[in-house]
Design an enzyme around this catalytic site. Sequence first.
Site, mmCIF file in Angstrom:
data_model
loop_
_atom_site.group_PDB
_atom_site.id
_atom_site.type_symbol
_atom_site.label_atom_id
_atom_site.label_comp_id
_atom_site.label_asym_id
_atom_site.label_seq_id
_atom_site.Cartn_x
_atom_site.Cartn_y
_atom_site.Cartn_z
ATOM 1 N N CYS A 57 18.498 8.536 22.315
ATOM 2 C CA CYS A 57 17.766 7.455 21.218
ATOM 3 C C CYS A 57 16.844 7.748 20.488
ATOM 4 O O CYS A 57 16.172 6.988 19.949
ATOM 5 C CB CYS A 57 17.619 6.464 22.109
ATOM 6 S SG CYS A 57 16.944 5.725 22.850
ATOM 7 N N HIS A 96 8.605 27.823 -3.620
ATOM 8 C CA HIS A 96 7.885 26.390 -2.822
ATOM 9 C C HIS A 96 8.850 25.111 -4.280
ATOM 10 O O HIS A 96 8.410 24.223 -3.464
ATOM 11 C CB HIS A 96 6.740 26.713 -2.862
ATOM 12 C CG HIS A 96 5.584 27.138 -4.061
ATOM 13 N ND1 HIS A 96 5.726 27.921 -4.413
ATOM 14 C CD2 HIS A 96 5.201 26.348 -5.300
ATOM 15 C CE1 HIS A 96 5.287 28.207 -5.282
ATOM 16 N NE2 HIS A 96 4.717 27.231 -6.087
ATOM 17 N N ASP A 102 8.497 9.649 23.021
ATOM 18 C CA ASP A 102 7.835 9.686 24.472
ATOM 19 C C ASP A 102 7.648 11.027 25.181
ATOM 20 O O ASP A 102 6.752 11.337 25.653
ATOM 21 C CB ASP A 102 8.143 8.547 24.965
ATOM 22 C CG ASP A 102 7.249 7.283 24.496
ATOM 23 O OD1 ASP A 102 5.953 7.390 24.305
ATOM 24 O OD2 ASP A 102 7.805 6.039 24.293
ATOM 25 N N GLU A 138 12.030 8.771 29.142
ATOM 26 C CA GLU A 138 11.043 9.868 28.471
ATOM 27 C C GLU A 138 9.690 9.805 29.369
ATOM 28 O O GLU A 138 8.508 10.029 28.197
ATOM 29 C CB GLU A 138 10.747 8.218 27.504
ATOM 30 C CG GLU A 138 10.505 6.670 27.935
ATOM 31 C CD GLU A 138 10.583 5.840 27.507
ATOM 32 O OE1 GLU A 138 10.388 5.551 25.921
ATOM 33 O OE2 GLU A 138 10.527 4.725 27.430
HETATM 34 C C1 PEP Z 1 11.374 7.108 22.131
HETATM 35 O O1 PEP Z 1 10.523 7.383 23.500
HETATM 36 O O2 PEP Z 1 11.838 8.058 21.866
HETATM 37 C C2 PEP Z 1 11.945 5.980 22.471
HETATM 38 C C3 PEP Z 1 13.428 5.900 22.097
HETATM 39 O O3 PEP Z 1 11.714 4.449 22.696
HETATM 40 P P1 PEP Z 1 10.301 3.782 21.691
HETATM 41 O O4 PEP Z 1 9.860 4.798 20.970
HETATM 42 O O5 PEP Z 1 10.371 2.798 21.543
HETATM 43 O O6 PEP Z 1 8.955 3.953 22.555
HETATM 44 MG MG MG Z 2 9.742 5.435 23.913
#
Ligand code: PEP
Ligand code: MG
Length: 839
Positions: free
Chosen positions: A772, A464, A725, A701
Site C-alpha cells: 500500500c 528535452h 517507510d 514497513e
Molecule cells: C507506507 O509507509 O508506505 C505507508 C503506506 O504508510 P504511510 O505512508 O501512511 O506511513
Molecule cells: Mg508507513
Amino acid sequence: MVNSTASHVALNEQLIQLNAHPADKKAAIEAVGALLVQAGMVKNDFIHSMMQREAVSNTYLGSGVAIPHGLVEDKGLIEHDAIAVLQVPGGVEWNDGQKATLIVAIAAKSDTHITILRQLTRLLQNESLLAELSTTDQTAKIIEALTGEAAAPQSSETVKDYAHAIEWTVDYPSGLHARPASSWADSAKKLGIHIQVRHDNEVAAADNMVALLQLGLRTGDQVVISAEGDNAEALLAQFKQSIMALTAKEKEDAERAQAQMKAQNTGGWQPAENHGDALYGVTASPGFMLGKAYYLSAHEPDIVDAPVSLIEGGALLDQALNQARQRMVALIDSTTRRLGAGDAEIFKAQAALLEDTSLVSAACQLMVAGHGVAWSWHQAIEDRAEQLTQSGNPLLAERAADLRDVGQRVLGYIDPALKRTTLADLPEGEWILVASDLSPSDTALLDVNKVKGLVTEFGGPTSHTAILARTLGIPAVVAVGQGLHIIETHDEIIVDGDGAAIYVRPTATNIDAAKAWIITQREKREKEEADRRKPATTTDGHTMMVAANVNRPDQVKFAMAQGAEGVGLMRTEFLFLERGDTPSEDEQYETYQAMITALDDAPLIIRALDIGGDKQVAHLKLPHEENPFLGVRGTRLLLRRLDLLLPQLKAIYRAAKDGKDVSIMFPMITSVAEITALKAHCEEMRIAVDGPNIPIGIMVEVPAAALMADVLAEHVDFFSIGTNDLTQYTLAMDRQNPDLAPEADSLHPAVLRLIEKTVQGAKKHQRHVGVCGGLAGDPLGALLLMGLGVDELSMTPRDIASVKARIRQHSLADMQAMAAKAITFENAAEVRALTGDMA
Ligand code: PEP
Ligand code: MG
C-alpha cells in the site's frame, strides 16, 4: 617548402626558428617577432605591442608553451594572420618558475587564431609530443602539430590502451549521446581509477563527458575500454556493467520515439476544408489543441568584447561558474520533485558540462589573447557547440542546445545584463507556445496553466522539450522548420500532436471541425476510462487485485469510479489529524460504517492509528522527541496509549458486524511481542461488543519486520508492505527531506530484496501480501511487485487506470524475470532502466 594554413593562419618554415638560445624573455619575443616581420606578416611595431601585452597579461599557457601576441588595439599592425614559432630546447624563463621551450607568437586580425589555440590546448595534454617538438630538428613536425591532425585527439599510436581492457559494442540505438555519456562520466568518477575509451584512433577519458561525446559513438561502433589503477580489473568490470545497464532505457526511449513517429501517420485530425497555412513537423507529444499562439522570440545577447586582466576575468568566470553550479543543483532538485528523476537527468548532464575543464581553459586562452570574459566564454561555448553540430550525429547536434543553454546561464552570472528573458515573462492566459527551440531551463519553467501546446522550429522527438511535453501531457510538434515564422503572437492556431501538424489561422469551418474533433477525442478517452473497472489480468491469465488508499467515506465513490476493487489502506489517523480533538468511539464507528456502506461489500482494510513521525497530532500533547520517525510511533504509541487503541478497536468491531470483508491492520510492527499484545486487545474488544472474527494483519514497513517475515507471518492473517517507510528506514533517508528525495527511491534493490524476503516469509504460511506504499502506484513498480509475488496493490485512486493498463500489457512470467534481475542490481537507477524496458 612546407606551408600550411589552419583557417587561413599562415605557418611555414620561414616562420619557425629551431634551436634558439635567447638570453631572456625579451630576447625571445624579439626573435619570434622578427620572424613575423621578416615574413611580411606584421609591421615592425608589432614586436613592441607584444612586449606591452606581456606587461598586462601572462601569456604562458603551460607545459613549456608561451603565446606572445599583440594588444587588441594594435590589430592594424597585422598584415596577414600568422603564427611564428621559436624553439628553445634549453628553455627560457617566461615568468617566475615558468620556463618556455616552445614560443608561439600569434598575429591575428580576426578570430582565426582560435583554431591554433585549440590545437595548442590539445597539445598541452600530449606531453610526449610537446617534448618532441621542443627538441626536434624538423620544422615539418612543428607545422604538422600546430596545424594538422597530430595535435587532434590522440591516436592509438601515441596512447596505448591501459593494461586491463575489454571490448564493447555500442548497443544504444541513438549512440552515446549526452545522457548516457553523463552517466558514464559519473560512474567513472565514482570508481576512482583511470578509465579510457578508445574508438579506432580516438580516445577519451571516461570521466570527461564532453570528450566522450566527441568520440561521436554510434550504435554498432566497437570500443576498447581500458583501465589502470588499484583493483582495475574488477572496477572495469563494474564500469562495463553500469554502461550495459543503460541499454534498456536507451532502447525504451528509441522505441518510444519510433512509436511517436508512427503515430504521425495515423489518427491525426483532418481539416474539413483545404487549409492553406498548414505546417508539418515531428510529433513530440500527442494531443490536440486549438488556441492562441505566443511567439517566444529568440533573444541574442549583444556581447561587447571588453578586455579585462586574466586575473580579474578568471575570478569573475570562476564565480559565475560556481553560481551556475549552485543553480543547477537547485534546478535538479526542483525538477525531480515536480516531474521526476528522469526529467532532471538533462540538468545533470548540463551540470556535467560545467565541469569540463577544457571548456574553461578554452575561455581562459581567449582572455589571454586579450578578449573580455563574457565574450571569451560565449566564444568557447559557441565553438564547442559547433563541434557537436558538425559531428554528423543528429543526437549530438541536438545536445548543442544544452551546451548553449548552460553557457547562457553562466553568461547571466558574468553580466546580469546578458541574462536572457525566459518563460517567466509569459503573460497571463492560455497559450500555444511557438519558439525556435526551448532550452531545458525554459521547459522547466513551463507553467501548464498557461502553456497548452508547443511548436518549435528545431528539436526532435527525443529532445528535452519533447520529453517534458509528454510528461506534462501537452501536445507538441517539433522540427517544423522556418515555416513557423508565419505564426505571430495572438494568431489562432491548431496543434495536432498526433498528426504532427499545425494549422495557422484556421477558417471558421475548420475551427468548427476542430471543436467537433475535440469532443470526439474526449468521448474516446471516456471510453478508455470504462476499462478501469475491468480486472488487471496479465497476458498469461493472472489477475492482480487493485485497491485504493482512501481515508474518508466520501472519497470511496471516486475511487471505485477509477477502478478500485476495494480499499487496501484506510489511514485512520486522518480522523484525528483533521480535527482539534479525539473522535469518540461512536464517531469512529459511524465513519467505519459509512466506509463499509459506500464500499458495498468490497473489501476494506482499516489501519489502526499511525501517529508519530510526520503525523503529529497537536491535541494529543505527546512528548517532544528528538527523532520522531524512530520514536514512539504507530503501534508503539497504541500500546502505550490504550485510551486511543481500545475505543478504536471497539468501533471497528462494531462496524464490522455490518461488513462482509473488513480487516484490521497495525502499523510500524517490529516484533512478535507487539502482535501478541495487540491481538489480545483485539480479542478483548471483539468479545466486549460481540463482534465477528475478522482478519488481523500488519504493515511491513521496517526492515526488522521484513527480515523476520517468516516468523511474524505465523501470527497474523496478512501483510501489507508500506514501501514509503520501508524505503526511508532501509536507506536511512528521511522521506520528507527534499535533498534526499532523488535518492530515496523505492526501486532501490535493497528495498526490493526486503520485499522479496517478506513475500517468501508470508508464503511459508500461505499469507496474503499487499503493498500500500507509493511503489504500488508506480506503473513500473507495480510490474516489479507483481513479479516479486505480491497479491494486492493499493494506491492513490488516480494511479489505478495506468497501473491496470500496464499490467494487462505483460505476462506474469516476464514480470518475474524482470524482478529476479532487478534484485541483483546495484542501484535504483539500474532498476529503473530495466523496468523502462517494460514501458
Ligand atoms: C507506507 O509507509 O508506505 C505507508 C503506506 O504508510 P504511510 O505512508 O501512511 O506511513
Ligand atoms: Mg508507513
